[in-house]
Design a protein around this motif. Structure first.
Motif, PDB file in Angstrom:
ATOM      1  N   CYS A 151       0.779  -0.982   0.051  1.00 62.24           N
ATOM      2  CA  CYS A 151      -0.214   0.001  -0.154  1.00 62.24           C
ATOM      3  C   CYS A 151       0.803   1.252   0.027  1.00 62.24           C
ATOM      4  O   CYS A 151       0.316   2.326  -0.641  1.00 62.24           O
ATOM      5  CB  CYS A 151      -0.779  -0.020   1.177  1.00 62.24           C
ATOM      6  SG  CYS A 151      -2.223  -1.297   1.221  1.00 62.24           S
ATOM      7  N   ASP A 152       1.935   1.241   0.893  1.00 58.60           N
ATOM      8  CA  ASP A 152       2.718   2.487   0.987  1.00 58.60           C
ATOM      9  C   ASP A 152       3.302   2.764  -0.529  1.00 58.60           C
ATOM     10  O   ASP A 152       3.373   3.727  -0.890  1.00 58.60           O
ATOM     11  CB  ASP A 152       3.950   2.134   1.766  1.00 58.60           C
ATOM     12  CG  ASP A 152       3.402   2.067   3.291  1.00 58.60           C
ATOM     13  OD1 ASP A 152       2.386   2.638   3.552  1.00 58.60           O
ATOM     14  OD2 ASP A 152       4.279   1.849   4.270  1.00 58.60           O
TER      15      ASP A 152
ATOM     16  N   LYS B 116       2.519   7.000  -5.605  1.00 52.11           N
ATOM     17  CA  LYS B 116       2.226   7.286  -6.842  1.00 52.11           C
ATOM     18  C   LYS B 116       3.376   7.378  -7.695  1.00 52.11           C
ATOM     19  O   LYS B 116       3.532   7.897  -8.909  1.00 52.11           O
ATOM     20  CB  LYS B 116       1.329   8.386  -6.826  1.00 52.11           C
ATOM     21  CG  LYS B 116       0.174   8.453  -6.493  1.00 52.11           C
ATOM     22  CD  LYS B 116      -1.082   9.549  -6.659  1.00 52.11           C
ATOM     23  CE  LYS B 116      -2.244   9.399  -6.163  1.00 52.11           C
ATOM     24  NZ  LYS B 116      -3.437  10.162  -6.486  1.00 52.11           N
ATOM     25  N   GLN B 117       4.538   6.751  -7.328  1.00 46.63           N
ATOM     26  CA  GLN B 117       5.832   6.643  -7.929  1.00 46.63           C
ATOM     27  C   GLN B 117       5.929   5.200  -8.492  1.00 46.63           C
ATOM     28  O   GLN B 117       7.063   4.711  -9.327  1.00 46.63           O
ATOM     29  CB  GLN B 117       7.120   7.276  -7.354  1.00 46.63           C
ATOM     30  CG  GLN B 117       6.663   8.896  -6.750  1.00 46.63           C
ATOM     31  CD  GLN B 117       6.432   9.769  -8.229  1.00 46.63           C
ATOM     32  OE1 GLN B 117       7.289   9.579  -9.106  1.00 46.63           O
ATOM     33  NE2 GLN B 117       5.465  10.431  -8.205  1.00 46.63           N
TER      34      GLN B 117
ATOM     35  N   ILE C  25       0.733   0.051  -9.451  1.00 50.63           N
ATOM     36  CA  ILE C  25       0.261  -1.328  -8.778  1.00 50.63           C
ATOM     37  C   ILE C  25       0.613  -2.375  -9.465  1.00 50.63           C
ATOM     38  O   ILE C  25       0.884  -3.446  -8.830  1.00 50.63           O
ATOM     39  CB  ILE C  25      -1.608  -1.179  -8.910  1.00 50.63           C
ATOM     40  CG1 ILE C  25      -1.752  -2.239  -8.022  1.00 50.63           C
ATOM     41  CG2 ILE C  25      -2.175  -1.312 -10.156  1.00 50.63           C
ATOM     42  CD1 ILE C  25      -3.430  -2.315  -7.881  1.00 50.63           C
ATOM     43  N   MET C  26       0.980  -2.310 -10.621  1.00 50.34           N
ATOM     44  CA  MET C  26       1.811  -3.392 -11.416  1.00 50.34           C
ATOM     45  C   MET C  26       3.051  -3.864 -10.726  1.00 50.34           C
ATOM     46  O   MET C  26       3.328  -5.165 -10.707  1.00 50.34           O
ATOM     47  CB  MET C  26       1.836  -3.080 -12.961  1.00 50.34           C
ATOM     48  CG  MET C  26       0.710  -2.976 -13.818  1.00 50.34           C
ATOM     49  SD  MET C  26       0.060  -4.530 -14.322  1.00 50.34           S
ATOM     50  CE  MET C  26      -1.182  -3.815 -15.445  1.00 50.34           C
ATOM     51  N   ASP C  27       3.822  -2.946 -10.361  1.00 51.24           N
ATOM     52  CA  ASP C  27       5.091  -3.368  -9.720  1.00 51.24           C
ATOM     53  C   ASP C  27       4.900  -3.484  -8.333  1.00 51.24           C
ATOM     54  O   ASP C  27       5.524  -4.534  -7.652  1.00 51.24           O
ATOM     55  CB  ASP C  27       5.869  -2.062 -10.065  1.00 51.24           C
ATOM     56  CG  ASP C  27       6.474  -1.972 -11.342  1.00 51.24           C
ATOM     57  OD1 ASP C  27       6.270  -2.771 -12.018  1.00 51.24           O
ATOM     58  OD2 ASP C  27       6.731  -0.809 -11.554  1.00 51.24           O
ATOM     59  N   ALA C  28       3.920  -2.732  -7.300  1.00 48.09           N
ATOM     60  CA  ALA C  28       4.138  -2.923  -6.193  1.00 48.09           C
ATOM     61  C   ALA C  28       3.495  -4.272  -5.801  1.00 48.09           C
ATOM     62  O   ALA C  28       3.944  -4.933  -4.821  1.00 48.09           O
ATOM     63  CB  ALA C  28       3.123  -2.085  -5.644  1.00 48.09           C
TER      64      ALA C  28
END
Length: 326
Positions: free
Chosen positions: A163-164, A169-170, A173-176
């Motif tokens: 979530c962090d 916003k850098q 979601i694809m990477d996180a």
């Protein structure tokens, strides 16, 4: 085309969850699993489809053969087709669509190994937030206080980092999502023909090689099918010996995990043939009074299967107008 912020913003198909605090419920992985049969053929549709397939070999007009049968003969014919008293290709015409919920990504990999006759639609992790996904926990972990505590801490920390990173916003979601643990629940839609499903069930009821969640998934798929497609009674014996395990255990070419259970204890073996000197249902965690949960689930599902079988027999006999030879 140039940017035009005067346009009305598009409506996205998923909720945006920026800056939401993640939550995690921890639940037993066997208790979480749900199977629903969404689409299936009716008895009339099975009669219409299967009887011509099973009788085409010998007849000039298989449709006329079907139409000339009594209802008892039609029911018996379809039942026999489901139990391999005709060539099995007719069972490939029986299409089923299941919704499988409450499984983790490890179980998903076991589903996706089955490609012939299967079509899947997945819940995605790249197009929606997994902020509030439950963690599915095996019984042995739940009954190991120290390990269970660490399991919870790591899962919560991974989801918070997920979530962090998104909230920055850098990082997209694809990477996180790569940090998410495999124990989080998801769902799959599975379309399959009955012959392919049957092959899957016969593999996955194996309690010696397959994990507990695969066994339970197979039992629940079978139960859901019998409840809607009564001809499916008697197609699988959930207490059949695990014959691949039995055949391979002494060859040196198998991953022997556990001693055989009572269903598969039909061969001579040495306790040192196995990685764990115990049956699977004896490995229940590190707590002193740890108990086995799988056997409880199996007993409940077996009772439900027997009840569904009796209801199916009554239904088919009622349709036929007299008793069928089951």
């Amino acid at each position: 085309m140039p940017k035009n912020n005067e346009l009305t913003p598009a409506t996205l198909p998923m909720p945006l969850r920026f800056n939401e605090k993640p939550t995690t419920e921890f639940i037993n992985n066997l208790d979480a699993m749900e199977v629903t049969l969404l689409n299936y053929p009716t008895v009339d549709q099975l009669i219409e489809e299967i009887i011509p397939f099973t009788n085409a070999t010998w007849n000039d007009d298989p449709i006329a053969v079907r139409d000339s049968m009594s209802m008892k003969e039609k029911i018996q014919n379809v039942y026999d087709a489901f139990h391999f008293k005709y060539l099995p290709q007719s069972l490939e015409t029986v299409n089923l669509t299941f919704l499988i919920k409450g499984i983790d990504l490890q179980t998903v990999t076991h589903l996706l190994r089955n490609r012939v006759g299967f079509t899947f639609s997945a819940e995605c992790s790249g197009d929606k937030w997994w902020t509030h996904k439950r963690s599915l926990v095996p019984n042995s972990v739940q009954q190991s206080d120290e390990f269970y505590k660490r399991w919870q801490e790591i899962t919560i920390a991974a989801k918070q980092l997920y979530c962090d990173m998104i909230d920055s916003k850098q990082i997209s979601i694809m990477d996180a999502r790569h940090i998410l643990p495999r124990n989080l629940e998801t769902y799959y839609l599975m379309h399959v023909n009955f012959l392919s499903l049957l092959n899957f069930l016969k593999q996955r009821i194996d309690k010696q090689i397959q994990p507990e969640e695969d066994n339970v998934l197979a039992y629940k798929l079978l139960l859901a099918t019998i409840e809607k497609v009564p001809f499916a009674i008697n197609v699988v014996n959930i207490h059949a010996p695990a014959m691949h395990y039995v055949t391979m255990a002494r060859t040196g070419k198998a991953t022997n995990l556990y001693f055989p259970d009572k269903d598969s204890d039909i061969f001579a073996w040495n306790e040192n043939d196995f990685i764990y000197q115990a049956r699977r249902d004896e490995l229940n965690g590190t707590n002193e009074n740890a108990t086995n949960h799988f056997n409880e689930v199996l007993k409940d599902l077996e009772d439900k299967l027997n009840e569904a079988k009796q209801k199916a027999i009554i239904k088919l006999n009622t349709i036929a107008g007299e008793e069928i030879c089951f």
